[in-house]
Write an enzyme that holds these catalytic residues in place. Structure first.
Site, short mmCIF file in Angstrom:
data_model
loop_
_atom_site.label_atom_id
_atom_site.label_comp_id
_atom_site.label_asym_id
_atom_site.label_seq_id
_atom_site.Cartn_x
_atom_site.Cartn_y
_atom_site.Cartn_z
CG MET A 18 -2.24 -0.67 0.96
SD MET A 18 -3.34 -0.58 2.36
CE MET A 18 -4.12 1.02 2.09
CE1 TYR A 19 -1.67 5.12 2.41
CE2 TYR A 19 -0.70 3.22 3.53
CZ TYR A 19 -1.70 4.17 3.42
OH TYR A 19 -2.75 4.16 4.30
CB SER A 20 4.15 0.86 -3.42
OG SER A 20 3.15 0.17 -4.15
N GLY A 21 2.34 3.50 -4.83
CA GLY A 21 2.10 4.23 -6.08
C GLY A 21 1.54 3.37 -7.19
CE LYS A 22 -0.97 -1.75 -4.91
NZ LYS A 22 -0.56 -1.04 -3.68
CD GLU A 90 -7.03 -1.47 -4.30
OE1 GLU A 90 -6.47 -2.50 -3.86
OE2 GLU A 90 -6.75 -0.33 -3.91
CB CYS A 146 9.79 1.90 6.10
SG CYS A 146 9.49 1.35 7.80
CB CYS A 181 9.64 -1.38 10.47
SG CYS A 181 11.21 -0.50 10.62
P1 ADP Z 1 -1.14 2.42 -3.88
O1 ADP Z 1 -2.12 2.29 -5.00
O2 ADP Z 1 0.12 1.61 -4.11
O3 ADP Z 1 -1.74 2.15 -2.51
P2 ADP Z 1 -1.29 5.23 -4.48
O4 ADP Z 1 -0.89 5.33 -5.92
O5 ADP Z 1 -2.76 5.30 -4.17
O6 ADP Z 1 -0.62 3.93 -3.84
O7 ADP Z 1 -0.60 6.39 -3.65
C1 ADP Z 1 0.78 6.67 -3.70
C2 ADP Z 1 0.99 7.99 -2.97
O8 ADP Z 1 0.77 7.79 -1.57
C3 ADP Z 1 2.39 8.56 -3.02
O9 ADP Z 1 2.66 9.26 -4.21
C4 ADP Z 1 2.37 9.51 -1.84
O10 ADP Z 1 1.76 10.74 -2.20
C5 ADP Z 1 1.39 8.83 -0.86
N1 ADP Z 1 2.03 8.22 0.31
C6 ADP Z 1 1.47 8.19 1.54
N2 ADP Z 1 2.22 7.49 2.41
C7 ADP Z 1 3.32 7.07 1.74
C8 ADP Z 1 4.47 6.27 2.09
N3 ADP Z 1 4.64 5.79 3.32
N4 ADP Z 1 5.37 6.00 1.12
C9 ADP Z 1 5.19 6.49 -0.12
N5 ADP Z 1 4.12 7.23 -0.51
C10 ADP Z 1 3.18 7.53 0.40
ZN ZN Z 2 11.46 0.23 8.37
#
Ligand code: ADP
Ligand code: ZN
Length: 186
Positions: A18-22, A90, A146, A181
Protein backbone atom coordinates in the site's frame (compact mmCIF):
# COMPACT_ATOMS: atom_id res chain seq x y z
CA UNK A 1 8.90 0.24 -21.02
CA UNK A 2 9.07 0.12 -24.81
CA UNK A 3 6.12 -1.64 -26.31
CA UNK A 4 5.90 -2.50 -29.98
CA UNK A 5 2.38 -3.58 -30.77
CA UNK A 6 2.23 -5.96 -33.71
CA UNK A 7 -1.46 -6.58 -33.26
CA UNK A 8 -0.99 -8.66 -30.18
CA UNK A 9 -2.30 -8.33 -26.67
CA UNK A 10 -0.32 -8.63 -23.46
CA UNK A 11 -0.54 -8.31 -19.68
CA UNK A 12 1.17 -5.69 -17.51
CA UNK A 13 1.17 -6.10 -13.71
CA UNK A 14 1.85 -3.18 -11.34
CA UNK A 15 2.39 -4.49 -7.79
CA UNK A 16 3.76 -3.47 -4.41
CA UNK A 17 2.63 -2.58 -0.90
CA UNK A 18 0.00 0.00 0.00
CA UNK A 19 1.13 3.58 -0.76
CA UNK A 20 3.75 2.33 -3.22
CA UNK A 21 2.10 4.23 -6.08
CA UNK A 22 0.29 1.39 -7.86
CA UNK A 23 -2.86 3.38 -8.54
CA UNK A 24 -0.86 6.46 -9.54
CA UNK A 25 1.09 4.36 -12.04
CA UNK A 26 -2.10 2.75 -13.39
CA UNK A 27 -3.70 6.19 -13.82
CA UNK A 28 -0.55 7.50 -15.51
CA UNK A 29 -0.77 4.67 -18.06
CA UNK A 30 -4.51 5.33 -18.53
CA UNK A 31 -3.88 9.02 -19.22
CA UNK A 32 -1.09 8.26 -21.69
CA UNK A 33 -3.44 5.89 -23.56
CA UNK A 34 -6.03 8.68 -23.69
CA UNK A 35 -3.45 11.07 -25.21
CA UNK A 36 -2.82 8.35 -27.81
CA UNK A 37 -6.61 8.31 -28.48
CA UNK A 38 -6.90 4.66 -27.57
CA UNK A 39 -10.13 3.28 -26.19
CA UNK A 40 -9.68 2.17 -22.61
CA UNK A 41 -12.05 0.70 -20.01
CA UNK A 42 -11.17 0.74 -16.30
CA UNK A 43 -12.60 -1.73 -13.77
CA UNK A 44 -12.27 -2.38 -10.05
CA UNK A 45 -13.88 -4.85 -7.61
CA UNK A 46 -17.08 -3.64 -6.02
CA UNK A 47 -15.61 -4.33 -2.58
CA UNK A 48 -13.30 -1.34 -2.85
CA UNK A 49 -15.49 1.76 -2.68
CA UNK A 50 -13.35 3.60 -0.10
CA UNK A 51 -13.23 6.84 -2.06
CA UNK A 52 -15.73 6.56 -4.92
CA UNK A 53 -17.66 3.79 -6.64
CA UNK A 54 -17.26 5.32 -10.10
CA UNK A 55 -13.57 6.29 -10.01
CA UNK A 56 -10.24 4.82 -9.07
CA UNK A 57 -8.53 7.30 -6.74
CA UNK A 58 -4.91 7.29 -5.58
CA UNK A 59 -3.76 8.30 -2.11
CA UNK A 60 -2.43 11.44 -3.78
CA UNK A 61 -5.94 12.19 -5.17
CA UNK A 62 -5.25 11.32 -8.82
CA UNK A 63 -8.47 9.99 -10.37
CA UNK A 64 -9.83 8.13 -13.37
CA UNK A 65 -13.40 7.00 -14.12
CA UNK A 66 -14.01 3.29 -13.51
CA UNK A 67 -16.75 0.67 -13.39
CA UNK A 68 -17.18 -1.55 -10.33
CA UNK A 69 -17.81 -5.26 -10.89
CA UNK A 70 -18.59 -8.13 -8.53
CA UNK A 71 -16.99 -10.96 -10.50
CA UNK A 72 -14.19 -11.37 -13.07
CA UNK A 73 -16.65 -12.67 -15.70
CA UNK A 74 -18.46 -9.32 -15.64
CA UNK A 75 -15.32 -7.68 -17.02
CA UNK A 76 -15.44 -9.99 -20.05
CA UNK A 77 -19.09 -9.23 -20.69
CA UNK A 78 -18.61 -5.46 -20.33
CA UNK A 79 -15.60 -5.03 -22.59
CA UNK A 80 -16.71 -3.37 -25.81
CA UNK A 81 -15.66 -4.52 -29.27
CA UNK A 82 -13.53 -1.43 -30.02
CA UNK A 83 -11.76 -1.34 -26.63
CA UNK A 84 -7.99 -1.58 -26.93
CA UNK A 85 -6.93 -1.41 -23.29
CA UNK A 86 -8.48 -2.97 -20.18
CA UNK A 87 -7.20 -1.62 -16.84
CA UNK A 88 -8.07 -3.20 -13.48
CA UNK A 89 -7.22 -1.71 -10.06
CA UNK A 90 -7.15 -3.61 -6.72
CA UNK A 91 -6.99 -6.83 -8.72
CA UNK A 92 -5.87 -8.82 -5.62
CA UNK A 93 -9.47 -8.75 -4.34
CA UNK A 94 -10.76 -10.87 -7.25
CA UNK A 95 -10.89 -14.68 -7.21
CA UNK A 96 -8.35 -16.66 -9.24
CA UNK A 97 -10.85 -16.59 -12.13
CA UNK A 98 -9.38 -13.15 -12.91
CA UNK A 99 -6.25 -14.91 -14.21
CA UNK A 100 -8.25 -16.69 -16.92
CA UNK A 101 -10.13 -13.48 -17.75
CA UNK A 102 -6.90 -11.48 -18.17
CA UNK A 103 -5.41 -14.23 -20.34
CA UNK A 104 -8.51 -14.35 -22.50
CA UNK A 105 -8.50 -10.57 -22.97
CA UNK A 106 -4.79 -10.56 -23.88
CA UNK A 107 -5.37 -13.45 -26.33
CA UNK A 108 -8.14 -11.37 -27.90
CA UNK A 109 -5.56 -8.65 -28.57
CA UNK A 110 -6.22 -6.37 -25.60
CA UNK A 111 -3.51 -4.61 -23.64
CA UNK A 112 -4.39 -5.62 -20.07
CA UNK A 113 -2.97 -3.51 -17.22
CA UNK A 114 -3.64 -4.70 -13.67
CA UNK A 115 -2.58 -3.16 -10.36
CA UNK A 116 -2.69 -4.93 -7.02
CA UNK A 117 -1.13 -5.69 -3.65
CA UNK A 118 1.38 -8.49 -4.02
CA UNK A 119 1.28 -9.31 -0.27
CA UNK A 120 -1.43 -9.29 2.37
CA UNK A 121 -0.98 -7.78 5.85
CA UNK A 122 0.97 -10.87 6.97
CA UNK A 123 3.37 -10.68 4.05
CA UNK A 124 1.76 -13.64 2.26
CA UNK A 125 1.27 -13.56 -1.53
CA UNK A 126 -2.19 -12.10 -2.17
CA UNK A 127 -4.86 -14.16 -4.05
CA UNK A 128 -4.35 -14.21 -7.81
CA UNK A 129 -1.23 -11.98 -7.80
CA UNK A 130 1.45 -14.71 -8.04
CA UNK A 131 -0.23 -16.25 -11.10
CA UNK A 132 -0.83 -12.87 -12.72
CA UNK A 133 2.83 -11.96 -12.20
CA UNK A 134 3.91 -15.29 -13.68
CA UNK A 135 1.87 -15.01 -16.87
CA UNK A 136 2.41 -11.26 -17.43
CA UNK A 137 4.73 -9.94 -20.12
CA UNK A 138 5.65 -6.93 -17.95
CA UNK A 139 5.85 -6.68 -14.15
CA UNK A 140 6.51 -3.41 -12.31
CA UNK A 141 7.14 -3.69 -8.59
CA UNK A 142 6.89 -0.46 -6.62
CA UNK A 143 8.11 0.25 -3.10
CA UNK A 144 6.67 2.76 -0.64
CA UNK A 145 8.63 4.46 2.15
CA UNK A 146 8.67 2.79 5.57
CA UNK A 147 6.92 5.15 7.98
CA UNK A 148 9.09 3.85 10.86
CA UNK A 149 12.61 4.06 9.46
CA UNK A 150 12.51 5.66 6.01
CA UNK A 151 13.80 2.61 4.13
CA UNK A 152 12.07 1.35 1.00
CA UNK A 153 8.91 -0.46 2.15
CA UNK A 154 7.66 -3.65 0.55
CA UNK A 155 5.07 -4.63 3.20
CA UNK A 156 1.73 -3.35 4.43
CA UNK A 157 1.35 -3.06 8.22
CA UNK A 158 -2.17 -3.55 9.57
CA UNK A 159 -2.60 -1.38 12.64
CA UNK A 160 -5.61 -3.25 14.05
CA UNK A 161 -5.92 -6.81 15.36
CA UNK A 162 -8.55 -7.88 12.84
CA UNK A 163 -7.76 -11.29 11.37
CA UNK A 164 -9.69 -11.48 8.14
CA UNK A 165 -7.61 -11.12 5.03
CA UNK A 166 -9.75 -8.39 3.52
CA UNK A 167 -10.33 -5.36 5.73
CA UNK A 168 -10.79 -2.35 3.47
CA UNK A 169 -9.25 0.86 4.80
CA UNK A 170 -6.54 3.47 4.43
CA UNK A 171 -4.30 5.42 6.81
CA UNK A 172 -6.50 4.58 9.81
CA UNK A 173 -5.76 0.85 9.37
CA UNK A 174 -2.65 0.44 7.22
CA UNK A 175 0.82 1.88 6.83
CA UNK A 176 3.83 1.07 4.67
CA UNK A 177 6.73 -0.71 6.41
CA UNK A 178 9.99 -2.37 5.44
CA UNK A 179 10.67 -6.03 6.32
CA UNK A 180 12.53 -5.05 9.52
CA UNK A 181 9.74 -2.85 10.86
CA UNK A 182 6.81 -5.00 9.70
CA UNK A 183 5.11 -7.06 12.41
CA UNK A 184 2.06 -9.31 12.50
CA UNK A 185 0.03 -8.42 15.59
CA UNK A 186 -1.51 -11.54 17.13
P1 ADP B 1 -1.14 2.42 -3.88
O1 ADP B 1 -2.12 2.29 -5.00
O2 ADP B 1 0.12 1.61 -4.11
O3 ADP B 1 -1.74 2.15 -2.51
P2 ADP B 1 -1.29 5.23 -4.48
O4 ADP B 1 -0.89 5.33 -5.92
O5 ADP B 1 -2.76 5.30 -4.17
O6 ADP B 1 -0.62 3.93 -3.84
O7 ADP B 1 -0.60 6.39 -3.65
C1 ADP B 1 0.78 6.67 -3.70
C2 ADP B 1 0.99 7.99 -2.97
O8 ADP B 1 0.77 7.79 -1.57
C3 ADP B 1 2.39 8.56 -3.02
O9 ADP B 1 2.66 9.26 -4.21
C4 ADP B 1 2.37 9.51 -1.84
O10 ADP B 1 1.76 10.74 -2.20
C5 ADP B 1 1.39 8.83 -0.86
N1 ADP B 1 2.03 8.22 0.31
C6 ADP B 1 1.47 8.19 1.54
N2 ADP B 1 2.22 7.49 2.41
C7 ADP B 1 3.32 7.07 1.74
C8 ADP B 1 4.47 6.27 2.09
N3 ADP B 1 4.64 5.79 3.32
N4 ADP B 1 5.37 6.00 1.12
C9 ADP B 1 5.19 6.49 -0.12
N5 ADP B 1 4.12 7.23 -0.51
C10 ADP B 1 3.18 7.53 0.40
ZN1 ZN C 1 11.46 0.23 8.37
Amino acid sequence: MNIINNNTGWIEVICGSMYSGKTEELIRRVHRAEYARQKIQVFKPEIDDRYASDHIVSHSQMKAPSVSVKKPAEILSQVEADTQIVAIDEVQFFSKKIVEVCNKLANMGERVIVAGLDQDYKGRPFGPMPELMAIAEYVTKNLAICVKCGNPANRTQRLTKEKSRIVVGAKDIYEARCRNCHEVLE
